[in-house]
Design an enzyme around this catalytic site. Sequence first.
Site, short mmCIF file in Angstrom:
data_model
loop_
_atom_site.label_atom_id
_atom_site.label_comp_id
_atom_site.label_asym_id
_atom_site.label_seq_id
_atom_site.Cartn_x
_atom_site.Cartn_y
_atom_site.Cartn_z
N THR A 1 -0.81 -7.89 -0.48
CA THR A 1 0.45 -7.21 -0.22
C THR A 1 1.46 -8.17 0.37
O THR A 1 1.14 -9.25 0.87
CB THR A 1 0.27 -6.04 0.77
OG1 THR A 1 -0.03 -6.57 2.06
CG2 THR A 1 -0.85 -5.12 0.34
N LEU B 1 3.03 -7.89 3.07
CA LEU B 1 2.87 -8.06 4.50
C LEU B 1 2.14 -9.35 4.82
O LEU B 1 2.46 -10.05 5.78
CB LEU B 1 2.12 -6.87 5.11
CG LEU B 1 1.83 -6.93 6.62
CD1 LEU B 1 3.12 -6.97 7.41
CD2 LEU B 1 0.97 -5.75 7.04
N TYR C 1 -2.40 -7.64 16.39
CA TYR C 1 -2.51 -6.73 15.25
C TYR C 1 -3.80 -5.93 15.33
O TYR C 1 -3.81 -4.70 15.14
CB TYR C 1 -2.47 -7.53 13.95
CG TYR C 1 -2.50 -6.69 12.70
CD1 TYR C 1 -1.38 -5.96 12.30
CD2 TYR C 1 -3.64 -6.63 11.91
CE1 TYR C 1 -1.40 -5.19 11.16
CE2 TYR C 1 -3.67 -5.87 10.76
CZ TYR C 1 -2.54 -5.15 10.38
OH TYR C 1 -2.57 -4.39 9.23
N ILE D 1 0.83 -1.20 0.00
CA ILE D 1 0.00 0.00 0.00
C ILE D 1 0.86 1.25 0.00
O ILE D 1 0.53 2.25 -0.66
CB ILE D 1 -0.95 -0.01 1.21
CG1 ILE D 1 -1.97 -1.16 1.07
CG2 ILE D 1 -1.69 1.32 1.33
CD1 ILE D 1 -2.81 -1.38 2.31
N LYS E 1 -4.32 -1.78 15.65
CA LYS E 1 -5.08 -1.01 14.67
C LYS E 1 -6.28 -0.32 15.31
O LYS E 1 -6.70 0.77 14.88
CB LYS E 1 -5.51 -1.90 13.52
CG LYS E 1 -4.34 -2.38 12.67
CD LYS E 1 -3.52 -1.22 12.14
CE LYS E 1 -2.39 -1.64 11.24
NZ LYS E 1 -1.63 -0.49 10.69
N ASP F 1 14.74 2.93 10.36
CA ASP F 1 13.90 2.09 11.20
C ASP F 1 13.03 3.01 12.05
O ASP F 1 13.55 3.75 12.91
CB ASP F 1 14.78 1.21 12.09
CG ASP F 1 14.00 0.24 12.96
OD1 ASP F 1 12.77 0.42 13.11
OD2 ASP F 1 14.62 -0.69 13.52
#
Length: 253
Positions: free
Chosen positions: A186, A188, A151, A18, A155, A60
Amino acid sequence: MTPMSEMSVLITGGGSGIGEGTARHFARHGARVTICGRREEKLKAVADSIGPACAYVVADITRDADCARIIEAAVAHGGGLDALINNAGNMLRGPIAEMTREALTEVFDSNVVSGMILTGLALPHLSARKGSVVFLGSVHTRRAYPGASPYAATKGAVEVLAKVLAAELGPQGVRVNCVIPGAVSTELNIRAGLVTEDQQRVRMKALESSHALGRIGTEEELAEGIAYMACAEWVTGTSLVVDGGLSLGISNL
């Protein structure tokens, strides 16, 4: 709407997925774009293919010194900063009973804390240009996926963060919003172990039936939503769901 042709945009995690799609979208519309990430070969390939409008920084985002360097590079390349797209993130997947404090801290640092640090560092520049911040959320905050609690939690934090920062930074002329992507093919997903490279096509095919529109999204479609939230001058503190109807709860998997 702020014209993209007049913008300087910083996109974290811009070497793939993305982030890459968003960098290409902004550059295609005349913006000066800075991308950052940890893998130089990926970043260089994207920047070279876009051309002089795109600069890259190998860094990073979980290191404060690197965050400061990223902001400085974006301001130097763009002559200021109009939009910060907090896109970079890590996926942590597995049973909650197997999670360690170290692993949880790492994913929260990457997905939440680093975006907060970057936003604070970028604030003087964004305020000077009446700019905006866009955080990337996830459809995981709309649908429960067992094994993805870390995760999803990060989010969820990001979505609430965007609202609070919108209230805090509004008086300084800075807008803050969140974009909630649906399923997009993607890198990821592969790195997180959601799918292997061989399984990705099969898995994504199955996901299509969970979307009201019958297909997964493209990076360009997500980029359009991100660009809208970055450019809309009277939109702040809200979330834009760009998921093809995945969050409606249709499930044939």
